[in-house]
Design a protein around this motif. Sequence first.
Motif, PDB file in Angstrom:
ATOM      1  N   LYS A  55      27.823  79.777  64.540  1.00 14.94           N
ATOM      2  CA  LYS A  55      28.634  80.265  63.424  1.00 14.94           C
ATOM      3  C   LYS A  55      29.661  81.298  63.862  1.00 14.94           C
ATOM      4  CE  LYS A  55      25.605  83.913  61.738  1.00 14.94           C
ATOM      5  NZ  LYS A  55      24.822  84.383  60.622  1.00 14.94           N
ATOM      6  N   ARG A  56      29.525  81.860  65.068  1.00 10.95           N
ATOM      7  CA  ARG A  56      30.477  82.861  65.545  1.00 10.95           C
ATOM      8  C   ARG A  56      31.477  82.291  66.536  1.00 10.95           C
ATOM      9  NH1 ARG A  56      27.386  87.955  67.582  1.00 10.95           N
ATOM     10  NH2 ARG A  56      26.227  86.380  68.732  1.00 10.95           N
ATOM     11  N   ALA A  57      31.548  80.992  66.659  1.00  8.87           N
ATOM     12  CA  ALA A  57      32.493  80.370  67.594  1.00  8.87           C
ATOM     13  C   ALA A  57      33.901  80.401  67.024  1.00  8.87           C
ATOM     14  CB  ALA A  57      32.073  78.925  67.867  1.00  8.87           C
ATOM     15  N   GLY A  58      34.889  80.363  67.924  1.00  9.47           N
ATOM     16  CA  GLY A  58      36.276  80.272  67.503  1.00  9.47           C
ATOM     17  C   GLY A  58      36.997  81.591  67.397  1.00  9.47           C
ATOM     18  N   ARG A  59      36.526  82.595  68.078  1.00 14.76           N
ATOM     19  CA  ARG A  59      37.158  83.912  67.979  1.00 14.76           C
ATOM     20  C   ARG A  59      37.836  84.339  69.279  1.00 14.76           C
ATOM     21  NH1 ARG A  59      32.314  86.865  64.601  1.00 14.76           N
ATOM     22  NH2 ARG A  59      32.431  85.464  62.835  1.00 14.76           N
TER      23      ARG A  59
END
Length: 146
Positions: A55-59
């Motif tokens: 859920k914390r991917a893409g940062r």
Amino acid sequence: MPDAARLVAAICIGIVGYIVSLQIIPLMPESTDFGYFVYVNAVLGIFVGWTVMGKRAGRGLAAGITNGFGGVLMLVLWGLFIHSCAQMFDRAMANWYNDAFQALLAIVKFMAEYGLVLINPLVIFTLIAGGVLSGLFTEYAWRTWR
């Protein structure tokens, strides 16, 4: 919501949990009965990868590496907690404790004892490298298949 980043994170941290479990087995006393130790840690890695890392991917790249470290840290903490609770429960069923507070203190004691086993250069290196690679692969999966 299922996506590729969650799947890749789950697979990567599950593999890290499996490999580290195999590295821990020779560090423990020979009389230790491990049972489902390796499989519990692999499933725990899959769960942590899916819920925490995915859920914390893409940062961004740096956040991806930090995400990998966070995933490995959660794997270690949850693994210590679950296996300490199992050890406490086994002893509680054999009437080792007089009250609930002693049983709760035993969980903390077991977590500290098992945590000391993790202070091995090979285990630490595997956790760090696994966290970095897991974070990078998760970030790559998010960028490629979002």
